[in-house]
Design a protein around this motif. Sequence first.
Motif, mmCIF file in Angstrom:
data_model
loop_
_atom_site.group_PDB
_atom_site.id
_atom_site.type_symbol
_atom_site.label_atom_id
_atom_site.label_comp_id
_atom_site.label_asym_id
_atom_site.label_seq_id
_atom_site.Cartn_x
_atom_site.Cartn_y
_atom_site.Cartn_z
ATOM 1 N N ARG A 47 0.916 -1.133 -0.123
ATOM 2 C CA ARG A 47 -0.143 -0.047 0.105
ATOM 3 C C ARG A 47 0.944 1.220 0.035
ATOM 4 O O ARG A 47 0.498 2.294 -0.365
ATOM 5 N N ALA A 48 2.202 1.150 0.629
ATOM 6 C CA ALA A 48 3.075 2.395 0.811
ATOM 7 C C ALA A 48 3.197 2.856 -0.717
ATOM 8 O O ALA A 48 3.330 3.955 -1.112
ATOM 9 N N ALA A 49 3.512 1.843 -1.745
ATOM 10 C CA ALA A 49 3.759 1.804 -3.182
ATOM 11 C C ALA A 49 2.693 2.506 -3.769
ATOM 12 O O ALA A 49 2.818 3.375 -4.698
ATOM 13 N N VAL A 50 1.504 2.240 -3.425
ATOM 14 C CA VAL A 50 0.313 3.072 -3.968
ATOM 15 C C VAL A 50 0.236 4.361 -3.613
ATOM 16 O O VAL A 50 -0.103 5.346 -4.652
ATOM 17 N N LEU A 51 0.588 4.673 -2.299
ATOM 18 C CA LEU A 51 0.385 5.982 -2.009
ATOM 19 C C LEU A 51 1.590 6.768 -2.514
ATOM 20 O O LEU A 51 1.292 7.899 -3.027
ATOM 21 N N ALA A 52 2.693 6.242 -3.029
ATOM 22 C CA ALA A 52 3.793 7.099 -3.603
ATOM 23 C C ALA A 52 3.241 7.390 -5.153
ATOM 24 O O ALA A 52 3.499 8.414 -5.606
ATOM 25 N N GLN A 53 2.557 6.495 -5.797
ATOM 26 C CA GLN A 53 2.172 6.829 -7.118
ATOM 27 C C GLN A 53 1.134 7.814 -6.916
ATOM 28 O O GLN A 53 0.889 8.759 -7.742
ATOM 29 N N MET A 54 0.273 7.787 -5.998
ATOM 30 C CA MET A 54 -0.712 8.789 -5.678
ATOM 31 C C MET A 54 -0.028 10.365 -5.469
ATOM 32 O O MET A 54 -0.411 11.259 -5.926
ATOM 33 N N VAL A 55 1.042 10.152 -4.639
ATOM 34 C CA VAL A 55 1.628 11.403 -4.436
ATOM 35 C C VAL A 55 2.606 12.122 -5.609
ATOM 36 O O VAL A 55 2.262 13.162 -6.005
ATOM 37 N N ALA A 56 2.614 11.045 -6.514
ATOM 38 C CA ALA A 56 3.583 11.452 -7.724
ATOM 39 C C ALA A 56 2.574 12.028 -8.835
ATOM 40 O O ALA A 56 2.878 13.231 -9.340
ATOM 41 N N ARG A 57 1.221 11.735 -8.621
ATOM 42 C CA ARG A 57 0.142 12.312 -9.429
ATOM 43 C C ARG A 57 -0.058 13.793 -8.942
ATOM 44 O O ARG A 57 -0.231 14.816 -9.546
ATOM 45 N N TRP A 58 -0.073 13.849 -7.446
ATOM 46 C CA TRP A 58 -0.327 15.135 -6.980
ATOM 47 C C TRP A 58 0.901 16.089 -7.327
ATOM 48 O O TRP A 58 0.519 17.362 -7.467
ATOM 49 N N ALA A 59 1.931 15.542 -7.146
ATOM 50 C CA ALA A 59 3.161 16.500 -7.552
ATOM 51 C C ALA A 59 3.318 17.004 -8.506
ATOM 52 O O ALA A 59 4.041 18.049 -8.611
ATOM 53 N N ALA A 60 2.717 16.604 -9.547
ATOM 54 C CA ALA A 60 2.532 17.266 -10.891
ATOM 55 C C ALA A 60 1.827 18.379 -11.120
ATOM 56 O O ALA A 60 1.854 19.289 -11.974
ATOM 57 N N TYR A 61 0.783 18.407 -10.097
ATOM 58 C CA TYR A 61 0.073 19.611 -10.110
ATOM 59 C C TYR A 61 -0.197 20.470 -8.905
ATOM 60 O O TYR A 61 -1.027 21.424 -8.765
ATOM 61 N N THR A 62 0.797 20.168 -7.935
ATOM 62 C CA THR A 62 0.750 20.848 -6.738
ATOM 63 C C THR A 62 1.244 22.243 -6.823
ATOM 64 O O THR A 62 1.830 22.592 -7.668
#
Length: 907
Positions: free
Chosen positions: A310-325
């Motif tokens: 699940r931590a790896a899934v969160l990292a992917q979610m954060v990567a999506r966010w990082a592109a738009y933050t």
Amino acid sequence: MSALAPLPALHATHGGIWLATAEGTRALGRGEAIAQASETPTIVLNAPLVAARLGLSELSGLDLLELYAFIHPARFVVPTPAGMARALGLQPPADDGSAAAFLRAATASLLAMLGNRDWPEREGAWTGAQALGRLRWPWANLVAPLIEKPAQAERWLFSKLPQWEEAPPRPDPRPYRLSDEETLERLAQLVGRDAEPREGQRAYAASAARAFDPRDAAGRPHMVLAEAGTGIGKTLGYLAPASLHAAAAGGPVWVSTYTKALQRQLAAESARVFPDDKIRREKVVIRKGRENYLCLLNLEDALQGGFQNRAAVLAQMVARWAAYTRDGDMIGGDLPGWLPTLFRRAGSTALTDRRGECVYAGCPHYRKCFIERASRASDQADLVIANHALVMILGSRRMDEGRPLARIVFDEGHHLFDAADSTFAAALTGQETIELRRWILGPESKARGRRRGLAARLLDVASYDEDGHRAIEQASAAARELPGDGWLGRLAEELPLGPIEKLLAAVRSTTYARASAADAGYGIETHASELDAGLIEAAAPAAEALEALVRPLARLRQRLQAVLEDAPDWLDTAARARVEGAIAGLVSRSQTLAAWIALLARLGGPADPDFVDWLAVDRVEGREFDIGLHRHWLDPTRPLAETVLKPAHGLIVTSATLRGGEDWDVAEARSGALHLDKAAVRFAAPSPFDYAAQSEVLIVTDIKRGDTAALAGAYARLIEASGGGALGLFTAIQRLRAVHARIADRLAREGLPLFAQHVDPIDTGTLVDIFRDDPRASLLGTDALRDGVDVPGESLRLVVMEGVPWPRPTVLHGARRAAGGGTAFDDRIVRARLAQAFGRLIRRAGDHGTFVLLSSATPSRLLDAFPPGVTVSRVSLEEAVVRVASRLPSVASLGHQGAGEGISEQA
């Protein structure tokens, strides 16, 4: 809906459980719901919360919030069915029974966005969906087929992020004296030409402007202590002269807060100062500590296999966010606060720089780093919005560098003493020492991740400088004497290794021997005086071990400074920045070591009158998590004055409760103004609200202290009488949980949702968002809610406190109580807490409500904590229920108050 046809949706509250399928919706029992959720992929909203409602430790499902975070990263949504409906432009469900069917409709709406050509967050989605599919993200099989594969490869996140640019140093600000006329003209622009003039706000702004006058002499700043009652509009009152001064003088003004909620509010208010978004991004910067921002190097490691499950899934979610933050702020920024809690925070802290291991220019993402961008932007900004702790740390550092923070506004100034208390304290504990060991040595086990020790971070410097290399080796050898992995277990088994662990073992033994609350299950402590011989004897070798670490770190710092002075060929701008960063880290760690050694030197000798020392074993529900010695300043405003206040040119310390119902001497003592040679300007303006007509205080006299059942019954009846909209405040987490467990189901059956800190698996900021969004909801919490909640309107119309908020009888409190007047000192604290709690109730002119204190033994001398004119009555619970119901509007008349709506009292 074809893809959704076989997918059921489950909605669970304290009032019931409902399952929606293509055939319709039905209620079901807990056992059937657990079976359903475990056997069939099921749509839920906030899986950890649903799991808690079902009595499960964990629930695997198709969480709608995860889908929303993937499709709309960096967008806010209140994580409830109603909040999701408004975010998607759908009709909110009428009741809990129809919420399950709504979840299916919301899912269809979100999935439809994936095929929409106008989807603004399309870029990167196809690549992200493929990666999440490999991680077996539950939504992947539904999401991936709906996203059209791009004609050419999508830009990788790290190539997409913009680079920050170097800027020349800013010249020193020009001396400039604001006139009252231009200050008031600027205020009029900010509040709007058509706004009704508020004389209190105008007087406040004119007084605040004096903090920006040119300084007469070094060490003698202009300091303004300004108490502005709720409704004065103090935020725009100080932003008017602050923005004028920044523009005219060419220097930044730092605005410091204690809570993240006020930081967000200030960011919103700054739109009045700089309406153009592009200009505002340049002129206003929110600055936080490094540990708040996403570390791109940590993220890259996580995406490349450093995280699992699940931590790896969160990292992917954060990567999506990082592109738009907007700014990369993971704590209180535009990353939804609820996102890490969906993963039980698995991996979220590892994505920030919490360990101080930054390699600065040695990082491949250095020129795109969110932390470095914020740091550089703050040097060029007009307004820098920060927090008290960061301002104190930066103030101390910049004083040493000869470039202090010149103009500072401390909003929420009543918390300045507490912030200084934490910032200038020292703690020689197991957790602190093992962090230092890891900072020097790096990982010593098979742990995955990019963690690196001092030698790895300074490899090229060490290879260039033989003396520096030798210093690193000596520091590494000395660090092996610090506690390592498994230290708590060894202490419990009485098998400590090394001098520091032996010291901590003696601390543990002494603390348990002396503490009277050893069986309570919570943290215990005792005075660091009249210590037994074993502890005193353990202090000397521990101090020697720390001194053996100080010497090579000091030598390494000298060698790094020599490298900067000699400037070898390879020392370009980026390398210089990395060496400077390493020096800053060494200075910070050396200061910590010096404080620890001073603390150990005091053991067995006479007490230092400037400090309070004690021993502690920190526990949660009986489980030990840290052990050590603590030192706090008796008066922490002394180091505050030396490192932050005196070097400044001008300061404003402001709050609605700056004096806490006392005289100005208290405000001066707790703000540090007492330690300045120049007297502070005092300003006070009472609130314009008619508290006597808008509110009342009820003291309930027939609830027996310690009777949990009666306490819970009182909360339930009062919340029912108010139709929700209640903020319940507790002084103990244990009682909060007990009350919540007894009344949550009862209130839910009446259509009154109840949420609680330390019970619901949701971060505090999101809990407040949910509470603000639903006028029928109520929220239970502790100190964080008493001090940091701004909920104007009908969403908050009742505040209930379980009892008088007396301070905890800790060692530190006892010392300050003895120095501060005994009972009078306690009373000052209680008055301030009561005033803050009451201040949650009336936030704008149209608010009405009741403040209820469930304590028959409330001393009358404390009642002047409430605004003058407010009626205070001692009544029975029965009468309190009647009066709450009679004062408040009918629930049916309550309009929806969306999260973030309403006019702030600060404006």
